[in-house]
Design a protein around this motif. Sequence first.
Motif, short mmCIF file in Angstrom:
data_model
loop_
_atom_site.label_atom_id
_atom_site.label_comp_id
_atom_site.label_asym_id
_atom_site.label_seq_id
_atom_site.Cartn_x
_atom_site.Cartn_y
_atom_site.Cartn_z
N GLY A 95 -1.66 5.01 7.61
CA GLY A 95 -1.25 3.62 7.54
C GLY A 95 -1.43 2.90 8.87
N TRP A 96 -1.34 3.65 9.98
CA TRP A 96 -1.54 3.01 11.29
C TRP A 96 -2.98 2.53 11.46
CZ3 TRP A 96 2.80 1.63 12.95
CH2 TRP A 96 3.95 2.44 12.88
N VAL A 156 0.88 -1.18 0.00
CA VAL A 156 0.00 0.00 0.00
C VAL A 156 0.91 1.22 0.00
CG1 VAL A 156 -1.91 1.18 1.11
CG2 VAL A 156 -1.65 -1.31 1.38
N GLU A 157 0.99 1.93 -1.15
CA GLU A 157 1.87 3.09 -1.31
C GLU A 157 1.21 4.06 -2.27
OE1 GLU A 157 4.12 5.85 -1.26
OE2 GLU A 157 5.31 4.27 -0.31
N ASP A 158 1.03 5.30 -1.86
CA ASP A 158 0.32 6.26 -2.71
C ASP A 158 1.22 6.87 -3.78
OD1 ASP A 158 1.78 7.59 -0.73
OD2 ASP A 158 0.54 9.39 -0.91
N HIS A 159 2.53 6.82 -3.61
CA HIS A 159 3.46 7.37 -4.60
C HIS A 159 3.64 6.34 -5.72
CE1 HIS A 159 7.29 8.84 -6.30
NE2 HIS A 159 6.87 10.03 -5.86
N THR A 208 2.80 -1.28 4.24
CA THR A 208 2.02 -0.06 4.03
C THR A 208 2.83 1.18 4.38
OG1 THR A 208 0.01 1.13 4.65
CG2 THR A 208 1.05 -0.21 6.36
N ASP A 209 2.56 2.23 3.60
CA ASP A 209 3.08 3.55 3.93
C ASP A 209 2.21 4.14 5.05
OD1 ASP A 209 4.53 5.86 3.90
OD2 ASP A 209 3.75 6.59 1.98
N VAL A 210 2.68 5.23 5.69
CA VAL A 210 1.90 5.87 6.76
C VAL A 210 0.98 6.94 6.20
CG1 VAL A 210 2.06 7.28 8.85
CG2 VAL A 210 3.60 5.33 8.55
N GLY A 211 1.53 7.85 5.38
CA GLY A 211 0.72 8.93 4.83
C GLY A 211 0.02 8.52 3.57
N LEU A 212 -1.28 8.19 3.67
CA LEU A 212 -2.08 7.75 2.52
C LEU A 212 -3.18 8.76 2.26
CD1 LEU A 212 -2.33 3.97 3.47
CD2 LEU A 212 -0.85 5.00 1.74
N ARG A 224 0.94 -10.86 8.60
CA ARG A 224 2.02 -10.05 9.18
C ARG A 224 1.96 -8.64 8.60
NH1 ARG A 224 7.21 -12.55 7.52
NH2 ARG A 224 8.07 -10.87 8.81
N VAL A 225 2.46 -7.65 9.39
CA VAL A 225 2.36 -6.25 8.97
C VAL A 225 3.71 -5.58 9.14
CG1 VAL A 225 1.23 -4.04 9.33
CG2 VAL A 225 -0.06 -6.16 9.66
N GLY A 226 4.14 -4.85 8.09
CA GLY A 226 5.32 -4.00 8.16
C GLY A 226 4.98 -2.61 7.69
N VAL A 227 5.64 -1.61 8.26
CA VAL A 227 5.36 -0.21 7.93
C VAL A 227 6.61 0.40 7.33
CG1 VAL A 227 4.80 2.08 8.87
CG2 VAL A 227 3.60 0.05 9.71
#
Length: 667
Positions: free
Chosen positions: A605-606, A549-552, A596-600, A620-623
Amino acid sequence: MPDAPDAPDLARATALLEALPSAAALFLRSGMLYAVNTLGREWFVVDSRAPLSSQPWSVVLLPLGSAGVTLLERVVAGEAPTTYHVPLGRAGRLVDLRAVLFDRELLLLTATDATAQDEERTKAARVDRELSALMDLKPSAVRITDVAGRILKTNGLADLEHPTRPPATVRELWECDAPHDVANNRPLSFLDSPAMRALAGTVVRRQLLEVRRLGAQRVIESFASPIRNQQQEVTGVVLLDRYVTDRERLERQLQEREMREAELRQHVTYTREQLERLVEERSRAMIASEQDRLRERRLTAVGQLAAGVMHDVNNALNPIMAAAYLLKHYAESPDAVRDYADRIQKAAEIGAATASRVGRFIRQEPVHAGGDEALELSALTEDVLDLTEPMRLRRSSESAEIRIVRQFAPAVSTRGLPGEIREALLNLVQNAVDAMPEGGTLTVRTFEEGTDACVAIRDTGVGMSADVRERAFEPFFTTEGSKGSGLGLAEVYGIARRHRGTASISSVPGRGTEVTLRLPRAEGVAAEPGDAAPDAAPRAVVPKHILVVEDHDDGREFLRRILQADGHRVDAVGTCADARAKLSSSAATPYDLLLTDVGLPDGSGWELVRYVRSHVPDVRVGVITGWEPMTDTGESHGAEFVLRKPLRAAELQAHIAGGSTPASSNE
């Protein structure tokens, strides 16, 4: 032996002797014993088995030494009766020995016990000597009178007061003194004098009188106490007079000085109020321009920081752009591609280092395991107090002293960078000293609380309002005007966060402030796998189903390609909504990992991490974020690891392959 002429018969003589309260014996002029009473048989040497008339007085009176015989011989010689005071044997008893002519043929000798009387006389003499010595030691005039007011005894100072006419009675003393009652400002009558009041049974304490003594007018404190016998009858008076003339003069001078000081304080108060009004008027006029200057100063500081960052970022982007151009130009040359790819990587690492410096500026980047060391907080805090001692001494004065209270617990240990923690403590101590311009108490505590090693620094200074306390950790925020940079507490907060700890403030306006650093205890700090070198040997790759999940757009595409190059199956979306839709529709082929990115665009992302934990907990989840880690860490939201941009492929691969692994920061 026949009875002596005209002598009474033995029975009658013995009866007469028994009636006496003393040891008594009758002797014939010839020196032989005639009769003796019971007490005499105890005190003298009398043989009860031999006739009395066969016992001479030289034997009978042996316990009295030669005194008894000498006394009888003098009576026989016709001398007047006299009394001897002699010891009786070895018993320590003293007796009064007396002999008289009983009749023409008999001599009477009596021995009366005088031991108690002698002890009383000795005791009275000793008491009299001790009393005389005590009176002479007293720095006051002392007089003792009888019930008639006659002065019986005085000490040396009392004898000097009226040398030409020593008073013999309390009336004469009153006449010589001509006393004046200071408290009531009137002459003191004879009946109201301390001596007469004491003779009436009253105890007089500290009666202030002005008297005529030692050739001048003097002020005295007079004390008088009645002397009573066993029946509580007044038998005399003790008078004590203490000179207080100098003290009275000093008290009057002190009163005059206090009056002058009160007038001066009143004048100072009025002047201060005038000055405060002037200062307040001037302050109102300066506040607007001062706020403008502070705002401009903050903007200037931010501009300087931004300019420095921009310079370093441009320096990093320039070789990246050049290498990208050359990479296209030499696309057919594998060696050139590898060379320019390496150059691009190094330039990107320089840019990452620039971001790291900004992170270190606000001190929120976690410290790498292995770059830290074991620290004993009490010793480190003591070092800081030693370093700041000259500053405290310079700020202190007699009216504004800064007192240090140390409350150190033993063995409060953590791990970290000693220079940074020392810098944080130095900032806190300096802030506490600055907060106490009028002096106060600086209390420094070290203690353990749960899994934390803690340092608390408290002052008794001006304190903080709620608004100031909320903004205290913001960079460039200050309440000290031009004297403050606004970076001190921001650095403290950043250092705490870099060491995986916290910084908190409690404050009451007007009563002081306490700042507490909480750091992980030493036994809780361990080396982190994520800190391993990024170029470590590659691990065996197990293909996984991963949702990115990445908006860029470029970032999303490059990340997808990196993962696919390792053999993973990757879906990539740009919003939270798309990610939730993918997760909901993946029942047939569930995802193994969410990155996932944080700023979406449509959320944080949190929030997506929390959604995964509650709806598909097996994933599993990675940020991955370009922001500095803030108060809420990834672990608190359920993420297994947090990676900062720019992303290192080797580090990402290690986390994907190694399970739940804490993240490291880019340096």
